[in-house]
Design a protein around this motif. Structure first.
Motif, PDB file in Angstrom:
ATOM      1  N   ARG A   1      -1.076   8.722 -16.466  1.00 42.67           N
ATOM      2  CA  ARG A   1      -2.495   8.752 -16.131  1.00 42.67           C
ATOM      3  C   ARG A   1      -3.096   7.340 -16.040  1.00 42.67           C
ATOM      4  NH1 ARG A   1      -6.916   8.410 -19.055  1.00 42.67           N
ATOM      5  NH2 ARG A   1      -5.787   8.681 -20.883  1.00 42.67           N
ATOM      6  N   LYS A   2      -2.774   6.604 -17.267  1.00 38.48           N
ATOM      7  CA  LYS A   2      -3.108   5.412 -17.043  1.00 38.48           C
ATOM      8  C   LYS A   2      -2.630   4.473 -16.008  1.00 38.48           C
ATOM      9  CE  LYS A   2      -4.034   5.584 -21.935  1.00 38.48           C
ATOM     10  NZ  LYS A   2      -3.420   5.194 -23.323  1.00 38.48           N
ATOM     11  N   LEU A   3      -1.441   4.633 -15.753  1.00 31.99           N
ATOM     12  CA  LEU A   3      -0.766   4.146 -14.716  1.00 31.99           C
ATOM     13  C   LEU A   3      -1.445   4.305 -13.112  1.00 31.99           C
ATOM     14  CD1 LEU A   3       1.430   2.204 -13.738  1.00 31.99           C
ATOM     15  CD2 LEU A   3       3.153   4.224 -13.901  1.00 31.99           C
ATOM     16  N   ILE A   4      -1.903   5.594 -13.280  1.00 27.47           N
ATOM     17  CA  ILE A   4      -2.515   6.009 -12.049  1.00 27.47           C
ATOM     18  C   ILE A   4      -3.544   5.064 -11.619  1.00 27.47           C
ATOM     19  CG2 ILE A   4      -3.750   7.812 -10.671  1.00 27.47           C
ATOM     20  CD1 ILE A   4      -1.456   9.653 -11.581  1.00 27.47           C
ATOM     21  N   SER A   5      -4.664   4.836 -12.757  1.00 27.74           N
ATOM     22  CA  SER A   5      -5.783   4.062 -12.557  1.00 27.74           C
ATOM     23  C   SER A   5      -5.403   2.393 -12.257  1.00 27.74           C
ATOM     24  CB  SER A   5      -6.582   4.058 -14.035  1.00 27.74           C
ATOM     25  OG  SER A   5      -5.921   3.419 -15.056  1.00 27.74           O
ATOM     26  N   LYS A   6      -4.189   2.033 -12.939  1.00 26.95           N
ATOM     27  CA  LYS A   6      -3.986   0.735 -12.357  1.00 26.95           C
ATOM     28  C   LYS A   6      -3.312   0.707 -10.892  1.00 26.95           C
ATOM     29  CE  LYS A   6      -2.413  -0.783 -17.037  1.00 26.95           C
ATOM     30  NZ  LYS A   6      -1.352  -1.229 -17.957  1.00 26.95           N
ATOM     31  N   ILE A   7      -2.566   1.724 -10.530  1.00 34.96           N
ATOM     32  CA  ILE A   7      -2.273   1.900  -8.990  1.00 34.96           C
ATOM     33  C   ILE A   7      -3.478   1.779  -8.198  1.00 34.96           C
ATOM     34  CG2 ILE A   7      -1.143   3.433  -7.359  1.00 34.96           C
ATOM     35  CD1 ILE A   7       0.785   4.058  -9.662  1.00 34.96           C
ATOM     36  N   ASP A   8      -4.563   2.630  -8.427  1.00 35.29           N
ATOM     37  CA  ASP A   8      -5.724   2.754  -7.637  1.00 35.29           C
ATOM     38  C   ASP A   8      -6.469   1.314  -7.660  1.00 35.29           C
ATOM     39  OD1 ASP A   8      -5.481   5.405  -7.281  1.00 35.29           O
ATOM     40  OD2 ASP A   8      -6.833   6.178  -8.917  1.00 35.29           O
ATOM     41  N   ALA A   9      -6.388   0.826  -8.846  1.00 31.06           N
ATOM     42  CA  ALA A   9      -7.011  -0.789  -8.862  1.00 31.06           C
ATOM     43  C   ALA A   9      -6.227  -1.638  -7.875  1.00 31.06           C
ATOM     44  CB  ALA A   9      -7.130  -1.240 -10.316  1.00 31.06           C
TER      45      ALA A   9
ATOM     46  N   ARG B   1       0.935  -1.188   0.033  1.00 28.73           N
ATOM     47  CA  ARG B   1      -0.095   0.103  -0.090  1.00 28.73           C
ATOM     48  C   ARG B   1       0.820   1.321  -0.013  1.00 28.73           C
ATOM     49  NH1 ARG B   1      -5.134   1.058   1.090  1.00 28.73           N
ATOM     50  NH2 ARG B   1      -5.275  -0.847   2.037  1.00 28.73           N
ATOM     51  N   LYS B   2       1.848   1.100   0.963  1.00 28.62           N
ATOM     52  CA  LYS B   2       2.763   2.478   1.012  1.00 28.62           C
ATOM     53  C   LYS B   2       3.642   2.499  -0.508  1.00 28.62           C
ATOM     54  CE  LYS B   2       3.776   3.207   5.891  1.00 28.62           C
ATOM     55  NZ  LYS B   2       2.993   4.454   5.805  1.00 28.62           N
ATOM     56  N   LYS B   3       3.974   1.487  -0.978  1.00 29.21           N
ATOM     57  CA  LYS B   3       4.832   1.484  -2.076  1.00 29.21           C
ATOM     58  C   LYS B   3       4.034   2.148  -3.252  1.00 29.21           C
ATOM     59  CE  LYS B   3       7.684  -1.344  -5.197  1.00 29.21           C
ATOM     60  NZ  LYS B   3       8.866  -2.274  -5.073  1.00 29.21           N
ATOM     61  N   LEU B   4       2.735   1.529  -3.221  1.00 31.25           N
ATOM     62  CA  LEU B   4       1.711   2.108  -4.272  1.00 31.25           C
ATOM     63  C   LEU B   4       1.470   3.642  -3.923  1.00 31.25           C
ATOM     64  CD1 LEU B   4      -0.521  -1.067  -4.468  1.00 31.25           C
ATOM     65  CD2 LEU B   4       0.938  -0.035  -6.449  1.00 31.25           C
TER      66      LEU B   4
ATOM     67  N   ILE C   1       3.208   5.870  -2.561  1.00 30.04           N
ATOM     68  CA  ILE C   1       4.419   6.684  -2.914  1.00 30.04           C
ATOM     69  C   ILE C   1       4.607   6.939  -4.428  1.00 30.04           C
ATOM     70  CG2 ILE C   1       7.257   6.910  -2.759  1.00 30.04           C
ATOM     71  CD1 ILE C   1       6.551   5.648   0.191  1.00 30.04           C
ATOM     72  N   TRP C   2       4.359   5.918  -5.124  1.00 33.20           N
ATOM     73  CA  TRP C   2       4.649   5.712  -6.528  1.00 33.20           C
ATOM     74  C   TRP C   2       3.523   6.732  -7.327  1.00 33.20           C
ATOM     75  CZ3 TRP C   2       3.622   0.772  -9.911  1.00 33.20           C
ATOM     76  CH2 TRP C   2       4.061   1.153 -11.320  1.00 33.20           C
ATOM     77  N   LYS C   3       2.344   6.612  -6.758  1.00 31.39           N
ATOM     78  CA  LYS C   3       1.348   7.584  -7.133  1.00 31.39           C
ATOM     79  C   LYS C   3       1.680   9.069  -6.965  1.00 31.39           C
ATOM     80  CE  LYS C   3      -3.725   8.323  -6.875  1.00 31.39           C
ATOM     81  NZ  LYS C   3      -4.901   8.070  -6.384  1.00 31.39           N
ATOM     82  N   ASP C   4       2.087   9.353  -5.687  1.00 31.66           N
ATOM     83  CA  ASP C   4       2.381  10.620  -5.561  1.00 31.66           C
ATOM     84  C   ASP C   4       3.371  11.262  -6.180  1.00 31.66           C
ATOM     85  OD1 ASP C   4       2.110  13.004  -3.441  1.00 31.66           O
ATOM     86  OD2 ASP C   4       3.903  12.283  -2.539  1.00 31.66           O
ATOM     87  N   GLU C   5       4.473  10.269  -6.597  1.00 28.02           N
ATOM     88  CA  GLU C   5       5.523  10.895  -7.316  1.00 28.02           C
ATOM     89  C   GLU C   5       5.041  11.167  -8.960  1.00 28.02           C
ATOM     90  OE1 GLU C   5       8.295   7.716  -7.173  1.00 28.02           O
ATOM     91  OE2 GLU C   5       8.971   8.281  -5.101  1.00 28.02           O
TER      92      GLU C   5
END
Length: 162
Positions: free
Chosen positions: A103-111, A51-54, A56-60
């Protein structure tokens, strides 16, 4: 590094093997926590780690996106030379395509974050088998084991070529 979304926090670091070490912030994840194969798969600590890794990645990604937007606002295309203008437009096009992929990667992170919440994270959506810590470490948004992913890609290629 201080991040408003995580409070006071020293930021992620990596160990000698290149494995991300995420500091604890209000949960039971020790600051020096490392994934180990001997643990129960997808136990609460592993889930907190991913969860933290995801997050942090999204925030970056979001910060990079904001920086790109600010740069585009601050630097309007005004080069008098057509070659310079074409180069700038090409650079901007590349930046915008990169942001679209992110942007597409963020949706995968959210999933992936939703899968953590539902208890499905780390399990292959095709076979139901554990995806594997090394694969999740390398690609925390993975939804299939390597074997299932390869099979899926072969099937896609066959249907595309057929």
């Amino acid at each position: 590094m201080k991040s408003e979304s995580y409070g006071a926090f020293s930021g992620p670091s990596t160990n000698d093997d290149g494995v991300l070490i995420v500091p604890a912030d209000g949960d039971d994840l020790p600051p020096d926590y490392r994934l180990t194969a001997g643990e129960e798969f997808m136990n609460p600590r592993q889930l907190a780690y991913f969860r933290k890794k995801l997050l942090i990645w999204k925030d970056e990604i979001l910060k990079e996106s904001e920086a790109t937007l600010e740069a585009l606002k601050a630097e309007p295309l005004r080069e008098p030379d057509l070659t310079d203008r074409a180069a700038s437009e090409t650079d901007w096009g590349i930046d915008l395509r990169t942001r679209d992929r992110q942007r597409k990667l963020i949706s995968k992170i959210d999933a992936a974050l939703r899968r953590i919440d539902t208890g499905d994270y780390g399990w292959c959506e095709m076979t139901g088998e554990p995806i594997g810590l090394q694969r999740l470490e390398a690609r925390p948004i993975a939804t299939m084991t390597i074997d299932a992913q390869e099979r899926h890609e072969r099937d896609e290629k066959v249907s595309r070529d057929g």
